[in-house]
Design an enzyme around this catalytic site. Structure first.
Site, PDB file in Angstrom:
ATOM      1  N   GLY A   1       0.834  -1.188   0.000  1.00 36.39           N
ATOM      2  CA  GLY A   1       0.000   0.000   0.000  1.00 36.39           C
ATOM      3  C   GLY A   1       0.873   1.244   0.000  1.00 36.39           C
TER       4      GLY A   1
ATOM      5  N   LEU B   1      -1.716  -5.571   4.414  1.00 37.30           N
ATOM      6  CA  LEU B   1      -0.630  -5.952   3.518  1.00 37.30           C
ATOM      7  C   LEU B   1       0.657  -6.027   4.331  1.00 37.30           C
ATOM      8  CD1 LEU B   1      -1.527  -3.521   0.601  1.00 37.30           C
ATOM      9  CD2 LEU B   1      -1.925  -6.005   0.646  1.00 37.30           C
ATOM     10  N   SER B   2       1.676  -6.675   3.774  1.00 38.33           N
ATOM     11  CA  SER B   2       2.923  -6.777   4.544  1.00 38.33           C
ATOM     12  C   SER B   2       3.505  -5.405   4.855  1.00 38.33           C
ATOM     13  CB  SER B   2       3.945  -7.645   3.793  1.00 38.33           C
ATOM     14  OG  SER B   2       4.283  -7.062   2.547  1.00 38.33           O
ATOM     15  N   GLU B   3       3.324  -4.425   3.965  1.00 40.65           N
ATOM     16  CA  GLU B   3       3.804  -3.063   4.221  1.00 40.65           C
ATOM     17  C   GLU B   3       2.843  -2.045   3.619  1.00 40.65           C
ATOM     18  OE1 GLU B   3       6.512  -2.454   5.960  1.00 40.65           O
ATOM     19  OE2 GLU B   3       7.599  -4.365   5.846  1.00 40.65           O
ATOM     20  N   THR B   4       2.667  -0.945   4.328  1.00 35.54           N
ATOM     21  CA  THR B   4       2.049   0.248   3.767  1.00 35.54           C
ATOM     22  C   THR B   4       3.049   1.387   3.913  1.00 35.54           C
ATOM     23  OG1 THR B   4      -0.214  -0.453   4.288  1.00 35.54           O
ATOM     24  CG2 THR B   4       0.157   1.899   3.937  1.00 35.54           C
TER      25      THR B   4
END
Length: 270
Positions: free
Chosen positions: A28, A50-53
């Site tokens: 994101g 998500l794994s990262e934003t």
């Protein structure tokens, strides 16, 4: 009833380290005009799941950039950096060929490189060999006879002798979460790539990350020294996979090349 929405945040979901939708690693990306409270940023990352934003806003001659997993803020994230640069180049139409990000890991630069983007990251070249607790191997599902060597940095790194070991991993994430480390990388040579890997990080709220750019700041120097060659081709992931190229430089930094694809655009309404 009156509309109580006060803040609208442009949002993108980008598949990084792939040219195909639904491949690579989704991240994101949110464009801010000012920093919101950390608990709001964390809540957005949890909402995305998500794994990262990544969150960015204009800063000096570039952009201030921060990354959040659903569990915490992290010091370095490669795929969300690639995703943010893709948003700026493709969606926000930045005309420059290079973007400078100010981060918790220092200044990171992303440059257009033909159809790819090139990230300039610090490399971890002083990996310390270590003994891996037998419980870690059991939790990962790796037989000790398959282990070639092990190291520790901000992740545990386990080199195995067969890529099929990596493909067939079924980790016990609850057991892995008891070990004090950011994550676990399992890697090997592969007939179609210089090396492949998978990364697991239950301690930071990410059981498995499909393609972890920051892990390649460890893997690139490791495999460059092990194979005695550069550049290197790499693939990471289990059910979902992505690809990248790694080039070690003499100044102790690594160039990570990859592609990205926009799959969702929208707005967060707070």
């Amino acid at each position: 009833m009156a509309n109580q929405t006060k803040t609208k945040i442009p949002f993108y979901q980008i598949d990084a380290f792939t040219t195909e939708a639904f491949g690579g690693n989704p991240a994101g990306v949110c464009r801010l005009t000012e920093w919101l409270d950390d608990d709001i940023l964390q809540a957005i990352a949890i909402e995305n799941n998500l794994s990262e934003t990544a969150f960015y806003l204009p800063w000096k001659e570039g952009y201030h950039l921060r990354w959040f997993t659903p569990g915490c803020e992290v010091d370095l994230c490669g795929h969300a950096t690639l995703a943010t640069a893709h948003v700026l180049f493709q969606n926000e139409c930045v005309a420059d060929d290079s973007i400078k990000f100010y981060t918790r890991s220092g200044i990171l630069t992303v440059t257009r490189a033909g159809d790819e983007l090139c990230m300039d990251f610090p490399a971890i070249c002083d990996l310390a060999p270590c003994h891996i607790d037998a419980g870690i191997l059991e939790a990962l599902g790796i037989d000790a006879s398959a282990v070639v060597q092990t190291w520790q940095s901000f992740d545990y790194v386990i080199m195995v002798n067969d890529p099929d070991v990596i493909e067939n991993l079924t980790p016990d994430f609850a057991r892995l979460s008891h070990y004090a480390t950011r994550g676990f990388v399992v890697t090997s040579q592969h007939p179609d790539y210089d090396f492949v890997s998978r990364w697991f990080g239950p301690n930071v709220g990410v059981n498995e990350d499909p393609v972890t750019g920051s892990a390649h700041t460890i893997l690139a120097p490791l495999w460059t020294n092990y194979l005695g060659k550069k550049p290197l081709t790499a693939r990471q992931g289990g059910a979902r996979k992505g690809e990248l190229r790694c080039v070690m430089r003499e100044d102790g930094r690594v160039e990570l090349y990859g592609s990205a694809r926009t799959v969702i655009t929208g707005v967060f309404c707070l």
